[in-house]
Design an enzyme around this catalytic site. Structure first.
Site, PDB file in Angstrom:
ATOM      1  N   GLU A  12      53.904 -39.325  64.326  1.00 38.99           N
ATOM      2  CA  GLU A  12      53.734 -37.962  63.821  1.00 38.99           C
ATOM      3  C   GLU A  12      55.208 -37.520  64.314  1.00 38.99           C
ATOM      4  O   GLU A  12      55.254 -36.278  64.416  1.00 38.99           O
ATOM      5  CB  GLU A  12      52.690 -37.151  64.514  1.00 38.99           C
ATOM      6  CG  GLU A  12      51.226 -37.646  63.745  1.00 38.99           C
ATOM      7  CD  GLU A  12      50.845 -38.940  64.281  1.00 38.99           C
ATOM      8  OE1 GLU A  12      50.615 -39.794  63.446  1.00 38.99           O
ATOM      9  OE2 GLU A  12      50.563 -38.967  65.267  1.00 38.99           O
ATOM     10  N   ASN A  17      55.994 -51.289  63.432  1.00 38.49           N
ATOM     11  CA  ASN A  17      54.717 -50.718  63.491  1.00 38.49           C
ATOM     12  C   ASN A  17      53.982 -50.417  62.347  1.00 38.49           C
ATOM     13  O   ASN A  17      54.300 -49.837  61.497  1.00 38.49           O
ATOM     14  CB  ASN A  17      55.247 -49.202  64.298  1.00 38.49           C
ATOM     15  CG  ASN A  17      53.962 -48.427  64.573  1.00 38.49           C
ATOM     16  OD1 ASN A  17      52.956 -48.907  65.449  1.00 38.49           O
ATOM     17  ND2 ASN A  17      53.649 -47.194  63.972  1.00 38.49           N
ATOM     18  N   GLU A  18      52.644 -50.723  62.439  1.00 41.84           N
ATOM     19  CA  GLU A  18      51.770 -50.649  61.441  1.00 41.84           C
ATOM     20  C   GLU A  18      52.386 -51.047  59.994  1.00 41.84           C
ATOM     21  O   GLU A  18      52.503 -50.237  59.118  1.00 41.84           O
ATOM     22  CB  GLU A  18      51.096 -49.251  61.414  1.00 41.84           C
ATOM     23  CG  GLU A  18      50.468 -49.034  62.846  1.00 41.84           C
ATOM     24  CD  GLU A  18      49.761 -47.492  62.705  1.00 41.84           C
ATOM     25  OE1 GLU A  18      50.461 -46.669  62.257  1.00 41.84           O
ATOM     26  OE2 GLU A  18      48.664 -47.144  63.113  1.00 41.84           O
ATOM     27  N   GLU A  47      45.749 -48.816  69.445  1.00 33.93           N
ATOM     28  CA  GLU A  47      45.510 -47.538  69.269  1.00 33.93           C
ATOM     29  C   GLU A  47      44.093 -47.216  69.152  1.00 33.93           C
ATOM     30  O   GLU A  47      43.470 -47.214  68.161  1.00 33.93           O
ATOM     31  CB  GLU A  47      46.415 -46.979  68.181  1.00 33.93           C
ATOM     32  CG  GLU A  47      47.915 -47.151  68.428  1.00 33.93           C
ATOM     33  CD  GLU A  47      48.635 -46.392  67.144  1.00 33.93           C
ATOM     34  OE1 GLU A  47      47.907 -45.546  66.322  1.00 33.93           O
ATOM     35  OE2 GLU A  47      49.769 -46.377  67.199  1.00 33.93           O
TER      36      GLU A  47
END
Length: 636
Positions: free
Chosen positions: A127, A185-186, A266
C-alpha cells in the site's frame, strides 16, 4: 475431509520437532530441512513467529520501542520491506541515512533478539506509493514494469547491486540476523507472469547473497497466483487471513512445495483503509484462533501487520480496480500495535496464544508512549497558491503547447500548477472537460485567482466555468499516490491529456513544478510571516490556500494527534516535516499522528496547512491525545 487433512498436515509437520540436529562448532547456519518439513537454525528445528513492521513508516527515534514491544509479545522474528523509491527518490542517488538507515534498523532488531525476514522487492506493494517502485522509471513511456523489459532490468540491476551488497553481511550465516530473503513480491498477482524476469532476479540474488541464502516467494492463495509467482529454487510460501480454510491454503502450498516448512508469509491481523471507505477491522478472537491453529500445525507465521505506522508525506499508495481509490495517511491497519505503537487487546491475545508454543520473555510490556492534548491553535492565512509561485516554484514555469505529466517534468510527488488563459469570452457557464479521464488525480481550478471547482479522476470529468478572454486559468493538480497493486502500476500523474473548454482545446501552458516541501523545510512561511501573514478571516476564500500557526508545548514533547475539524482536504507540515494528507470531509481518518520527537519543548512549533478546497471560518486546528480513524463522513 478438512479434518482428516488437518491432522495429516499436523502429523507431517510435528515430525520436525523430533529432529535432532548437529551444530558445526562455531558455524551459524539457516536452511530448509525438506526431509522433516521444517527450517533448521544451527542444525536444530526452528519455527518462526514473526510480525511485519515498516521502518519507512515509523520515525527512527521509535524503532527500538516498537521492536522491543514485538519481542516482549513473544515474536522471534520481524518481517521487513525495503521500499526502493524511499532510498532512490532521484535516479542514481541513494539515501540510507536518518529514517532511511536500514542497517541501523537491522542492528536494533539484532540487539533486541529478533531475526529478520527481508523482503527487498524490487516491488513490494505494501500500500506504498507505486508499490515501492521509483516513479522515475516512468520516464521510459513504454516500460513494462516487473518484467524482463531491458530498461526495467537495468534499473533493477543497479539498485539490487547497491542494496544486496549492503545486506550480505546481515545474513544469519554471516553473523547477522536475516534468515530468509524474498525475491519480488506476490508476483502471481501481476499480469505479466514472466518467468524470465523471475529467473533473472533469482540469479541476481544468488550472485550477491550467495548459495546458502534461503530465498523464497510469497503469493496469494489461488492456483493462478501460485503458478505465476513461484519458481524452482525459490521456496514457495502462501499468504491468507482469518476467513480462509487453513488446511486448503496449506494444501495449496504443498502442491507447489511438496516438502519443507509450512509458511504463511502474510497472516492478516487487520486491513488497509481507502478515503471514503469504512474503517477496516479484523476480529481479535478470529486472529487468535487461526494463529493458534497454524502454530499447532507447526507452521511458520508472519503477522501482517504487527505495527503499520504512517504514510507520511506523499508515500501512500492507491488501488485501481473499478476506480481509483487512494490509501489514507494512517497505516494503523487495526494491527496489534497501533499507528502510535501502543499495545492493544489484540496484542495481548496474540501473546497469550504464543505463550502456549514458546516461552514469552518475562517482564512487563513497554507501555504506550505518553500522549498529550495540546489544545486549539488558530491559523492565519498566508496566501493562495497562485500568488505564491515565486516562492514555491523559484525556477519558474516550463512552457509547452500541450500539458506535460509530472514524470515529464521530473517532479514525481505532490502538486504541480498548470496555467493558461481563456481563449474567448464565456458569458454562459461553459463545460471544462477531461475527455480521456486524464486528470491524475485531482485538479483544483481557479480563474483569475477565484476558485471555480474541481475535476477528479474517474468521478468528476466535467465542471463549468465563466470568464473573459485572456483571464488566467490555474489548474493545481494533486498526485494522490500511485497505484501500488495490479496491472495499473504504470500510473502517470498530472494532466495526461488535453482539457477541452466548450469546443476549444486548451493550449499554450505554463507549467510550474511546485517545491512546497523545500520551501517549508527552509523555514517558509514562518520565516517571513511579517510579510505574508494576515489576521484570521471570518470567511476564508475557497481554493488552494496556505495557512500558518504555531504551537507552544510548554516543555512537553509527547505524541499528539491533529484534528482539522470542518477543514476539507489538504496537507500538513509541522517543523518542516510533511505529516501527510488530511481529508475529514471524506473520512474515515479524522486525525493525523504527530510523533513527539518532532516537536520542540522550548521553541514555537511551526504548523503549515495547505487547504485545497475550503477552510472553516474558525480557522482552528485541534491537538488531541487520541486518534480518530473511523468516521466516514461521506463522498465530498
Amino acid at each position: 475431509m478438512a479434518a482428516a487433512a488437518f491432522f495429516l498436515v499436523v502429523a507431517v509437520n510435528l515430525a520436525c520437532s523430533s529432529v535432532s540436529g548437529t551444530v558445526v562448532s562455531g558455524k551459524r547456519s539457516f536452511s530448509i530441512d525438506y526431509k522433516n518439513n521444517c527450517f533448521l537454525k544451527d542444525g536444530k528445528p526452528f519455527q518462526y513467529i514473526s510480525g511485519s513492521i515498516h521502518y519507512s513508516r515509523i520515525p527512527q527515534y521509535y524503532w527500538k520501542d516498537r521492536l522491543l514491544k514485538m519481542y516482549m509479545t513473544g515474536l522471534n522474528a520481524v518481517q521487513v520491506y525495503v521500499p526502493w523509491n524511499f532510498h532512490e527518490t532521484v535516479q542514481g542517488v541513494h539515501n540510507f541515512t536518518g529514517d532511511r538507515d536500514l542497517e541501523h534498523f537491522l542492528d536494533l532488531a539484532n540487539q533486541t533478539g529478533l531475526l529478520v525476514i527481508l523482503r527487498p522487492g524490487p516491488y513490494i506493494c505494501a500500500e506504498w506509493e507505486m508499490g515501492g517502485l521509483p516513479a522515475w522509471l516512468l520516464q521510459k513511456p513504454n516500460i513494462i514494469l516487473r518484467s524482463a523489459d531491458t530498461d526495467y532490468l537495468q534499473a533493477v540491476n543497479n539498485w539490487l547491486a547497491v542494496l544486496l551488497s549492503k545486506m550480505k553481511r546481515w545474513l544469519y550465516v554471516n553473523g547477522g540476523n536475516i534468515i530468509t530473503v524474498q525475491v519480488e513480491n506476490e508476483y502471481g498477482s501481476y499480469f505479466s507472469c514472466d518467468y524470465n524476469y523471475m529467473r533473472h532476479l533469482q540469479t541476481l540474488f544468488r550472485f550477491f547473497l550467495g548459495e546458502d541464502a534461503v530465498l523464497f516467494t510469497t503469493d496469494g492463495n489461488t492456483d493462478r497466483e501460485m503458478t505465476c509467482g513461484t519458481l524452482q529454487g525459490l521456496y514457495a510460501t502462501v499468504d491468507f487471513g482469518t476467513d480462509t480454510n487453513i488446511t486448503e491454503a496449506f494444501n495449496r502450498q504443498r502442491r507447489f512445495e511438496p516438502r519443507g516448512p509450512l509458511v504463511n508469509s502474510e497472516f492478516y491481523t487487520g486491513w488497509l483503509d481507502h478515503w471514503g471507505d469504512q474503517h477496516a477491522v479484523v476480529d481479535t478472537q478470529k486472529v487468535s484462533r487461526v494463529l493458534g491453529e497454524m502454530l499447532t500445525m507447526g507452521a511458520n507465521v508472519n503477522m501482517y501487520m504487527f505495527e503499520g505506522g504512517t504514510n507520511f508525506g506523499y508515500w501512500n499508495g492507491a488501488d485501481h480496480d473499478t476506480r481509483f481509490r487512494s490509501v489514507v495517511t494512517s497505516y494503523d491497519y487495526d494491527a496489534p500495535l497501533t499507528e502510535a505503537g501502543d499495545p492493544t487487546e489484540k496484542l495481548l491475545a496474540i501473546r497469550d496464544v504464543i505463550s502456549q508454543f514458546r516461552e514469552v520473555p518475562s517482564g512487563p510490556l513497554p507501555p504506550a508512549t505518553p500522549k498529550f492534548a495540546y489544545g486549539f491553535v488558530t491559523m492565519k492565512k498566508v496566501g493562495n497558491i497562485s500568488d505564491l509561485l515565486s516562492t514555491l516554484s523559484p525556477l519558474g514555469p516550463v512552457k509547452s503547447k500541450y500539458p506535460l505529466t509530472f514524470e515529464e517534468m521530473k517532479q514525481y510527488y505532490g502538486y504541480m500548477l498548470y496555467r493558461t488563459t481563456l481563449p474567448r469570452d464565456l458569458s454562459e457557464p461553459t463545460p471544462l472537460i477531461s475527455p480521456l479521464n486524464g486528470v491524475h488525480d485531482r485538479a483544483y481550478v481557479s480563474i483569475n485567482g477565484v476558485f471555480q471547482g474541481l475535476l477528479e479522476r474517474d468521478t468528476a470529468l466535467v465542471m463549468k466555468v465563466t470568464g473573459q478572454q485572456g483571464d488566467t486559468v490555474d489548474i493545481l493538480v494533486e498526485n494522490m499516490g500511485r497505484v501500488n497493486f495490479g496491472s495499473k502500476i504504470n500510473d502517470y500523474k498530472g494532466l495526461l491529456s488535453n482539457l477541452i473548454l466548450g469546443k476549444d482545446i486548451l493550449t499554450d501552458w505554463k507549467i510550474y513544478p511546485l517545491d512546497i516541501d523545500g520551501a517549508i523545510a527552509s523555514g517558509w512561511p514562518h520565516s517571513n510571516s511579517q510579510k505574508s501573514g494576515h489576521s484570521p478571516q471570518r470567511n476564508p476564500p475557497p481554493g488552494p490556500t496556505f495557512y500558518m500557526g504555531t504551537l507552544q508545548t510548554n516543555g512537553l514533547t509527547w505524541d499528539t494527534f491533529l484534528k482539522l475539524n470542518e477543514w476539507t482536504k489538504g496537507q500538513v507540515w509541522i517543523n518542516g516535516m510533511n505529516l501527510g494528507r488530511y481529508w475529514p470531509a471524506r473520512g474515515p481518518q479524522q486525525t493525523l499522528y504527530i510523533p513527539g520527537p518532532l516537536l520542540s519543548a522550548t521553541q514555537p512549533n511551526n504548523i503549515t496547512v495547505l487547504e485545497l478546497e475550503g477552510a472553516p471560518a474558525h480557522l482552528r486546528v485541534l491537538f488531541m491525545d487520541r486518534p480518530q480513524l473511523n468516521i466516514t463522513a461521506g463522498k465530498s
